[in-house]
Design a protein around this motif. Structure first.
Motif, PDB file in Angstrom:
ATOM      1  N   ASP A 123     -13.994   8.559  -4.456  1.00 55.18           N
ATOM      2  CA  ASP A 123     -14.449   8.943  -3.119  1.00 55.18           C
ATOM      3  C   ASP A 123     -14.823   7.724  -2.282  1.00 55.18           C
ATOM      4  OD1 ASP A 123     -14.043  11.577  -3.709  1.00 55.18           O
ATOM      5  OD2 ASP A 123     -16.133  11.970  -4.280  1.00 55.18           O
ATOM      6  N   ALA A 124     -15.554   6.803  -2.889  1.00 50.43           N
ATOM      7  CA  ALA A 124     -15.978   5.598  -2.170  1.00 50.43           C
ATOM      8  C   ALA A 124     -14.777   4.735  -1.798  1.00 50.43           C
ATOM      9  CB  ALA A 124     -16.955   4.797  -3.019  1.00 50.43           C
ATOM     10  N   MET A 125     -13.820   4.619  -2.703  1.00 47.58           N
ATOM     11  CA  MET A 125     -12.643   3.801  -2.432  1.00 47.58           C
ATOM     12  C   MET A 125     -11.798   4.403  -1.315  1.00 47.58           C
ATOM     13  SD  MET A 125     -12.495   1.030  -4.255  1.00 47.58           S
ATOM     14  CE  MET A 125     -10.736   0.648  -4.208  1.00 47.58           C
ATOM     15  N   ARG A 126     -11.593   5.710  -1.355  1.00 48.37           N
ATOM     16  CA  ARG A 126     -10.780   6.353  -0.330  1.00 48.37           C
ATOM     17  C   ARG A 126     -11.425   6.239   1.049  1.00 48.37           C
ATOM     18  NH1 ARG A 126      -9.564  11.859  -3.761  1.00 48.37           N
ATOM     19  NH2 ARG A 126      -8.141  10.934  -5.291  1.00 48.37           N
ATOM     20  N   ALA A 127     -12.751   6.286   1.090  1.00 47.25           N
ATOM     21  CA  ALA A 127     -13.453   6.169   2.368  1.00 47.25           C
ATOM     22  C   ALA A 127     -13.255   4.785   2.990  1.00 47.25           C
ATOM     23  CB  ALA A 127     -14.935   6.444   2.176  1.00 47.25           C
ATOM     24  N   LYS A 128     -13.013   3.781   2.145  1.00 46.62           N
ATOM     25  CA  LYS A 128     -12.861   2.414   2.639  1.00 46.62           C
ATOM     26  C   LYS A 128     -11.405   2.039   2.911  1.00 46.62           C
ATOM     27  CE  LYS A 128     -17.037   0.664   0.398  1.00 46.62           C
ATOM     28  NZ  LYS A 128     -17.599  -0.319  -0.557  1.00 46.62           N
ATOM     29  N   LEU A 129     -10.477   2.913   2.555  1.00 43.08           N
ATOM     30  CA  LEU A 129      -9.066   2.599   2.751  1.00 43.08           C
ATOM     31  C   LEU A 129      -8.705   2.566   4.227  1.00 43.08           C
ATOM     32  CD1 LEU A 129      -7.270   4.728  -0.010  1.00 43.08           C
ATOM     33  CD2 LEU A 129      -7.763   2.286  -0.039  1.00 43.08           C
ATOM     34  N   GLY A 130      -7.992   1.527   4.616  1.00 44.25           N
ATOM     35  CA  GLY A 130      -7.494   1.465   5.983  1.00 44.25           C
ATOM     36  C   GLY A 130      -6.261   2.343   6.135  1.00 44.25           C
ATOM     37  N   MET A 136      -0.137   4.379   1.796  1.00 45.85           N
ATOM     38  CA  MET A 136       0.384   4.036   0.474  1.00 45.85           C
ATOM     39  C   MET A 136      -0.158   4.996  -0.580  1.00 45.85           C
ATOM     40  SD  MET A 136       0.104  -0.129   0.609  1.00 45.85           S
ATOM     41  CE  MET A 136       0.467  -0.265  -1.135  1.00 45.85           C
ATOM     42  N   SER A 137      -1.438   5.336  -0.460  1.00 47.47           N
ATOM     43  CA  SER A 137      -2.050   6.269  -1.401  1.00 47.47           C
ATOM     44  C   SER A 137      -1.396   7.638  -1.326  1.00 47.47           C
ATOM     45  CB  SER A 137      -3.549   6.384  -1.115  1.00 47.47           C
ATOM     46  OG  SER A 137      -4.139   7.364  -1.934  1.00 47.47           O
ATOM     47  N   GLU A 138      -1.125   8.090  -0.110  1.00 39.11           N
ATOM     48  CA  GLU A 138      -0.473   9.386   0.064  1.00 39.11           C
ATOM     49  C   GLU A 138       0.954   9.360  -0.471  1.00 39.11           C
ATOM     50  OE1 GLU A 138      -0.867  10.146   4.200  1.00 39.11           O
ATOM     51  OE2 GLU A 138      -3.006  10.650   4.090  1.00 39.11           O
ATOM     52  N   GLY A 139       1.641   8.234  -0.268  1.00 41.98           N
ATOM     53  CA  GLY A 139       2.997   8.108  -0.799  1.00 41.98           C
ATOM     54  C   GLY A 139       3.008   8.128  -2.316  1.00 41.98           C
ATOM     55  N   GLY A 144       4.205  10.310  -7.213  1.00 42.39           N
ATOM     56  CA  GLY A 144       3.399   9.629  -8.212  1.00 42.39           C
ATOM     57  C   GLY A 144       4.036   9.532  -9.577  1.00 42.39           C
ATOM     58  N   PHE A 145       4.761  10.558 -10.004  1.00 40.07           N
ATOM     59  CA  PHE A 145       5.371  10.537 -11.326  1.00 40.07           C
ATOM     60  C   PHE A 145       6.331   9.360 -11.460  1.00 40.07           C
ATOM     61  CE2 PHE A 145       8.813  11.533 -14.231  1.00 40.07           C
ATOM     62  CZ  PHE A 145       8.125  11.895 -15.384  1.00 40.07           C
ATOM     63  N   HIS A 146       7.196   9.188 -10.480  1.00 37.66           N
ATOM     64  CA  HIS A 146       8.208   8.133 -10.552  1.00 37.66           C
ATOM     65  C   HIS A 146       7.581   6.748 -10.404  1.00 37.66           C
ATOM     66  CE1 HIS A 146      11.316  11.183 -10.457  1.00 37.66           C
ATOM     67  NE2 HIS A 146      10.733  11.718  -9.405  1.00 37.66           N
ATOM     68  N   ALA A 167      -6.151   6.303 -10.153  1.00 39.33           N
ATOM     69  CA  ALA A 167      -7.327   7.161  -9.966  1.00 39.33           C
ATOM     70  C   ALA A 167      -7.792   7.168  -8.515  1.00 39.33           C
ATOM     71  CB  ALA A 167      -8.468   6.700 -10.873  1.00 39.33           C
ATOM     72  N   PHE A 168      -7.438   6.135  -7.765  1.00 38.00           N
ATOM     73  CA  PHE A 168      -7.871   6.028  -6.379  1.00 38.00           C
ATOM     74  C   PHE A 168      -6.849   6.608  -5.408  1.00 38.00           C
ATOM     75  CE2 PHE A 168      -9.613   2.110  -8.543  1.00 38.00           C
ATOM     76  CZ  PHE A 168     -10.801   2.728  -8.877  1.00 38.00           C
ATOM     77  N   THR A 169      -5.820   7.243  -5.959  1.00 33.74           N
ATOM     78  CA  THR A 169      -4.829   7.930  -5.132  1.00 33.74           C
ATOM     79  C   THR A 169      -4.976   9.431  -5.335  1.00 33.74           C
ATOM     80  OG1 THR A 169      -3.066   8.051  -6.806  1.00 33.74           O
ATOM     81  CG2 THR A 169      -3.285   5.982  -5.588  1.00 33.74           C
TER      82      THR A 169
END
Length: 239
Positions: A123-130, A136-139, A144-146, A167-169
């Motif tokens: 949660d903390a990491m996602r809040a800080k993502l630009g 990139m996280s959404e992609g 994610g499997f591939h 874990a941060f995605t």
């Protein structure tokens, strides 16, 4: 204003997070404080290879349970010595059973550290993502499997880092476990097979040939083919 139930739940969550973090930090601290790094050396394993083999033959199922427990814990707590543990497992149980032990243990251990990292820090990491990092996280979550299979197969990325980063995605646990399980099989077989010649190994740095590394890298690239095909079709349809 927060209700008493909400405040109690928040407080309990903080205590649980603190406890989990303490367990992970304590396990690593204990490993180094007790000299664990001195035991996980090639020389130590080779000096004790006969005693380990005798014990395994006399107490096979107990030894198997110990091996799974130790390997799982080492993976979950991101302890050093994964290659040596894999070699020892192959030496004690052979290429096929050894591969199974590594596969099961590495997958369970990776899932545990993934869950812990997601619960503690996601949660903390996602809040800080630009914006760019969020895209990139959404992609990664979409394919994610591939992507994860690629990271598992290509022998360029530390295993502990590949355990933590997803874990941060938004990748699902089931996808993470499936990609991890499939991705560790080739490497597990390679090291379990090499472990059968533990007595003749002089350095872990020269264990895997360039051809083997190239084959693993090629498997990793092939894992990305479906993603590339999907993007090509999307772009083609958008024109």
């Amino acid at each position: 204003m927060q209700s008493d139930d909400t405040m109690t739940a928040t407080s309990s969550s903080h205590w649980l997070k603190g406890l989990i973090a303490l367990v992970f930090i304590g396990a690593l601290a204990a490993f180094f404080a007790l000299g664990g790094q001195r035991y996980l050396t090639l020389d130590t394993l080779q000096q004790n290879r006969d005693a380990l083999l005798d014990y395994t033959q006399a107490h096979f199922w107990k030894a198997l349970l110990i091996a799974v427990t130790v390997y799982t814990a080492a993976t979950a707590f991101s302890m050093p010595g994964g290659v040596l543990l894999s070699l020892t497992t192959g030496f004690l149980f052979g290429r096929w059973v050894g591969t199974g032990v590594i596969f099961i243990s590495a997958t369970i251990g990776a899932a545990l550290v993934f869950l812990a990292a997601r619960y503690l820090f996601a949660d903390a990491m996602r809040a800080k993502l630009g914006g760019r990092l969020r895209d990139m996280s959404e992609g990664f979550a979409r394919d994610g499997f591939h992507y994860l299979l690629f990271l598992r197969l290509v022998p360029l990325f530390p295993f502990w880092l590949v355990n933590l980063a997803p874990a941060f995605t938004g990748i699902r646990l089931s996808t993470y476990v499936a990609a991890t399980g499939i991705g560790v099989i080739p490497g597990a077989f390679v090291f379990a097979n090499l472990g059968q010649s533990l007595g003749r190994i002089r350095s872990t740095s020269q264990l895997v040939s360039t051809e083997t590394l190239g084959a693993l890298a090629l498997l990793g690239v092939l894992a990305l083919v479906p993603v590339l095909v999907k993007r090509f079709r999307t772009r083609k349809e958008g024109k």
